[in-house]
Write a protein that holds these residues in place. Structure first.
Motif, short mmCIF file in Angstrom:
data_model
loop_
_atom_site.label_atom_id
_atom_site.label_comp_id
_atom_site.label_asym_id
_atom_site.label_seq_id
_atom_site.Cartn_x
_atom_site.Cartn_y
_atom_site.Cartn_z
N ASN A 20 -7.53 2.35 -7.00
CA ASN A 20 -7.80 0.99 -7.49
C ASN A 20 -6.52 0.16 -7.60
O ASN A 20 -6.51 -1.01 -7.23
N ALA A 21 -5.43 0.76 -8.09
CA ALA A 21 -4.16 0.04 -8.22
C ALA A 21 -3.61 -0.35 -6.85
O ALA A 21 -3.10 -1.47 -6.67
N THR A 22 -3.73 0.54 -5.88
CA THR A 22 -3.26 0.24 -4.52
C THR A 22 -4.07 -0.89 -3.92
O THR A 22 -3.52 -1.81 -3.30
N LEU A 23 -5.38 -0.86 -4.12
CA LEU A 23 -6.23 -1.93 -3.61
C LEU A 23 -5.83 -3.27 -4.23
O LEU A 23 -5.72 -4.27 -3.53
N ASP A 24 -5.56 -3.28 -5.54
CA ASP A 24 -5.15 -4.51 -6.21
C ASP A 24 -3.84 -5.04 -5.62
O ASP A 24 -3.71 -6.25 -5.38
N ARG A 25 -2.86 -4.15 -5.38
CA ARG A 25 -1.58 -4.58 -4.80
C ARG A 25 -1.79 -5.11 -3.38
O ARG A 25 -1.18 -6.10 -2.97
N ALA A 26 -2.65 -4.44 -2.63
CA ALA A 26 -2.92 -4.85 -1.25
C ALA A 26 -3.55 -6.24 -1.20
O ALA A 26 -3.20 -7.07 -0.36
N VAL A 27 -4.47 -6.51 -2.10
CA VAL A 27 -5.11 -7.83 -2.17
C VAL A 27 -4.09 -8.89 -2.56
O VAL A 27 -4.04 -9.97 -1.96
N ALA A 28 -3.23 -8.58 -3.51
CA ALA A 28 -2.19 -9.52 -3.92
C ALA A 28 -1.22 -9.83 -2.77
O ALA A 28 -0.62 -10.90 -2.73
N ILE A 70 0.83 -1.22 0.00
CA ILE A 70 0.00 0.00 0.00
C ILE A 70 0.86 1.27 0.00
O ILE A 70 0.35 2.36 0.18
N GLY A 71 2.16 1.10 -0.21
CA GLY A 71 3.02 2.27 -0.39
C GLY A 71 4.02 2.54 0.72
O GLY A 71 4.73 3.54 0.68
#
Length: 136
Positions: free
Chosen positions: A86-94, A24-25
């Motif tokens: 949206n991109a952060t959410l995708d990375r967080a889920v991964a 998430i950064g």
């Protein structure tokens, strides 16, 4: 010196939590990290201290809550665009997070989604239109 915030969170798997918060950064500050804790820097003024249960318990006698069963806080973090949310959410889920434990919100001037970390803490990740902020 500007005010800073250190969010202290108990975690069950430190390595897994570091992976999630990197997604998430965050970046790990080794100066304040060891095998019982990791300081994840989200910005110059926002830090998340990930603490093993044993380490967390050294700061309080109160029992550690199960964040999957109860809600004691909602943490919110801004991003620069809807696409970045949206991109952060995708990375967080991964990285082991759970997408949208709370319903996404699109108010036009503000767009938010949420992600649950591996220990059940919920982060609202959102974008607000800078023009809407200027006119408020």
């Amino acid at each position: 010196m500007p005010k800073m915030i250190f969010v202290n969170l108990p975690v069950t798997d430190l390595a897994h939590s570091i992976t999630f918060y990197t997604a998430i950064g965050g970046s790990k500050n080794p100066q304040f990290s060891d095998d019982t804790a990791a300081c994840m820097v989200l910005s110059e003024s926002i830090h998340v201290m990930l603490l093993t249960h044993a380490k967390y318990s050294s700061f309080t006698a109160r029992p550690i809550a199960d964040a999957r069963a109860t809600s004691a806080s909602l943490l919110a973090l801004t991003f620069d665009s809807r696409d970045e949310v949206n991109a952060t959410l995708d990375r967080a889920v991964a990285a082991g997070g759970l997408a949208d434990p709370n319903p996404p919100q699109d108010l036009g001037f503000m767009f938010s989604r949420s992600v649950q970390d591996p220990d059940g803490n919920v982060w609202e990740i959102f974008w607000m239109d800078p023009a809407a902020l200027a006119s408020a």
